[in-house]
Design a protein around this motif. Structure first.
Motif, PDB file in Angstrom:
ATOM      1  N   ALA A  57      45.956  41.606  48.333  1.00  0.00           N
ATOM      2  CA  ALA A  57      45.161  40.937  47.315  1.00  0.00           C
ATOM      3  C   ALA A  57      43.830  40.519  47.921  1.00  0.00           C
ATOM      4  O   ALA A  57      43.762  40.120  49.086  1.00  0.00           O
ATOM      5  CB  ALA A  57      45.899  39.712  46.783  1.00  0.00           C
ATOM      6  N   VAL A  58      42.769  40.615  47.134  1.00  0.00           N
ATOM      7  CA  VAL A  58      41.448  40.245  47.639  1.00  0.00           C
ATOM      8  C   VAL A  58      41.235  38.734  47.586  1.00  0.00           C
ATOM      9  O   VAL A  58      40.301  38.209  48.181  1.00  0.00           O
ATOM     10  CB  VAL A  58      40.330  40.944  46.834  1.00  0.00           C
ATOM     11  N   ARG A  59      42.116  38.039  46.873  1.00  0.00           N
ATOM     12  CA  ARG A  59      42.013  36.590  46.797  1.00  0.00           C
ATOM     13  C   ARG A  59      43.410  36.020  46.620  1.00  0.00           C
ATOM     14  O   ARG A  59      44.284  36.657  46.030  1.00  0.00           O
ATOM     15  CB  ARG A  59      41.134  36.181  45.614  1.00  0.00           C
ATOM     16  N   GLU A  60      43.619  34.805  47.102  1.00  0.00           N
ATOM     17  CA  GLU A  60      44.920  34.160  46.965  1.00  0.00           C
ATOM     18  C   GLU A  60      45.204  33.842  45.498  1.00  0.00           C
ATOM     19  O   GLU A  60      44.313  33.425  44.753  1.00  0.00           O
ATOM     20  CB  GLU A  60      44.948  32.848  47.767  1.00  0.00           C
ATOM     21  N   TYR A  61      46.448  34.037  45.094  1.00  0.00           N
ATOM     22  CA  TYR A  61      46.875  33.547  43.784  1.00  0.00           C
ATOM     23  C   TYR A  61      47.074  32.039  43.875  1.00  0.00           C
ATOM     24  O   TYR A  61      47.290  31.494  44.958  1.00  0.00           O
ATOM     25  CB  TYR A  61      48.187  34.223  43.365  1.00  0.00           C
ATOM     26  N   GLN A 101      48.056  24.349  39.430  1.00  0.00           N
ATOM     27  CA  GLN A 101      46.657  24.157  39.820  1.00  0.00           C
ATOM     28  C   GLN A 101      45.721  24.448  38.653  1.00  0.00           C
ATOM     29  O   GLN A 101      44.716  23.749  38.446  1.00  0.00           O
ATOM     30  CB  GLN A 101      46.314  25.052  41.010  1.00  0.00           C
ATOM     31  N   ILE A 102      46.054  25.481  37.879  1.00  0.00           N
ATOM     32  CA  ILE A 102      45.256  25.792  36.693  1.00  0.00           C
ATOM     33  C   ILE A 102      45.364  24.663  35.675  1.00  0.00           C
ATOM     34  O   ILE A 102      44.373  24.235  35.073  1.00  0.00           O
ATOM     35  CB  ILE A 102      45.706  27.135  36.074  1.00  0.00           C
ATOM     36  N   VAL A 127      37.394  32.380  38.948  1.00  0.00           N
ATOM     37  CA  VAL A 127      38.450  32.195  37.941  1.00  0.00           C
ATOM     38  C   VAL A 127      39.802  32.211  38.640  1.00  0.00           C
ATOM     39  O   VAL A 127      40.211  33.238  39.188  1.00  0.00           O
ATOM     40  CB  VAL A 127      38.406  33.301  36.865  1.00  0.00           C
ATOM     41  N   PRO A 128      40.527  31.091  38.659  1.00  0.00           N
ATOM     42  CA  PRO A 128      41.839  31.079  39.318  1.00  0.00           C
ATOM     43  C   PRO A 128      42.844  31.945  38.571  1.00  0.00           C
ATOM     44  O   PRO A 128      42.869  31.953  37.338  1.00  0.00           O
ATOM     45  CB  PRO A 128      42.237  29.601  39.290  1.00  0.00           C
TER      46      PRO A 128
END
Length: 262
Positions: free
Chosen positions: A88-92, A97-98, A162-163
């Motif tokens: 993944a290019v970014r952590e989920y 948290q959202i 955008v999370p």
């Protein structure tokens, strides 16, 4: 095929996020890098392969067992050694948290992508979500595109803002959102509520279905409203990301009008 002095298959060049070869994948897992999906050969999964699969599964990766022909087709190095990982290019982020970030907004919006498998569509939805001020996006662990390099590129960088939460069960997530006071809006051609007649001046969840099948039956049944987008042409459907854009900016319009009236 490139390899290092220890015979390890090298990660492909560029920003693909694809990692090939047993040692390369092990090192990625040990470093804490988020593995979105792991493709592993169907042969006996033991030794190094067993360690890779168990470690990746424990870290939340989706495991896909496939034959060597599929791995050969996916491989960019020609030396996958029975395993290919897509990072993944970014952590989920956790759903909580959202929800915490959304709680600071008046009438927040969350998007659920129910099986959007095309990474270009997911990337475009993330880009639109950022422009529309969406609090976050939820995707399922299985049957969905993940945060791959293609998604990041298509999002034009919006993936950094955008999370995105990745959950095991969409219906369970919907129940949680309902308990938090969100109203659930599904988009479907057979929807009985016109988009323009929908009231988005409240905490809202917009569900966008898969490119071919749309929203799953169980998820559709959980919606408070099933909305339709009016169309006048001969083609009676929209690309998933376009549909998301139409709905999200109707929400922006309604909430802006409400703000101006207030």
């Amino acid at each position: 095929m490139k390899s290092d002095q220890h015979g390890r298959a090298a990660e492909p060049s560029g920003d693909s996020g694809q990692i090939e070869g047993r040692n390369a994948v092990i090192e990625a897992l040990r470093s804490g890098r988020t593995i979105d999906k792991l493709y592993v050969v169907k042969d006996k999964i033991e030794g190094q392969l067993g360690y890779i699969v168990s470690t990746a599964r424990a870290a939340g990766a989706v495991i896909s067992q496939c034959d060597r022909r599929k791995l050969d087709a996916l491989s960019r190095t020609g030396a996958h050694q029975g395993v290919i990982a897509v990072a993944a290019v970014r952590e989920y982020v956790p759903l909580e948290q959202i929800l915490e970030a959304a709680a600071a907004r008046e009438n927040p919006t969350i998007v659920i992508c129910d099986g959007v498998t095309d990474p270009h569509n997911l990337g475009a939805i993330i880009r639109t979500a950022d422009a529309a001020g969406v609090s976050g996006i939820v995707i399922p662990k299985r049957g969905s595109a993940g945060l791959t390099a293609v998604v990041a590129k298509t999002s034009a960088g919006a993936v950094e803002y955008v999370p995105v939460a990745r959950v095991s069960n969409i219906p369970s997530t919907i129940r949680t959102l309902k308990e938090k006071g969100y109203w659930i809006f599904g988009s479907d051609l057979a929807g009985s509520t016109a988009l323009s007649a929908s009231d988005f001046n409240r905490p809202s969840v917009v569900i966008i279905g898969s490119e071919g099948e749309g929203i799953g039956r169980l998820v559709l049944e959980m919606c408070d409203y099933v909305i339709n987008i009016p169309m006048r042409g001969k083609i009676n459907s929209l690309n998933a990301s376009v549909a998301a854009g139409v709905i999200l900016f109707e929400i922006v319009r309604q909430q802006q009008d409400e703000f101006q009236r207030g």
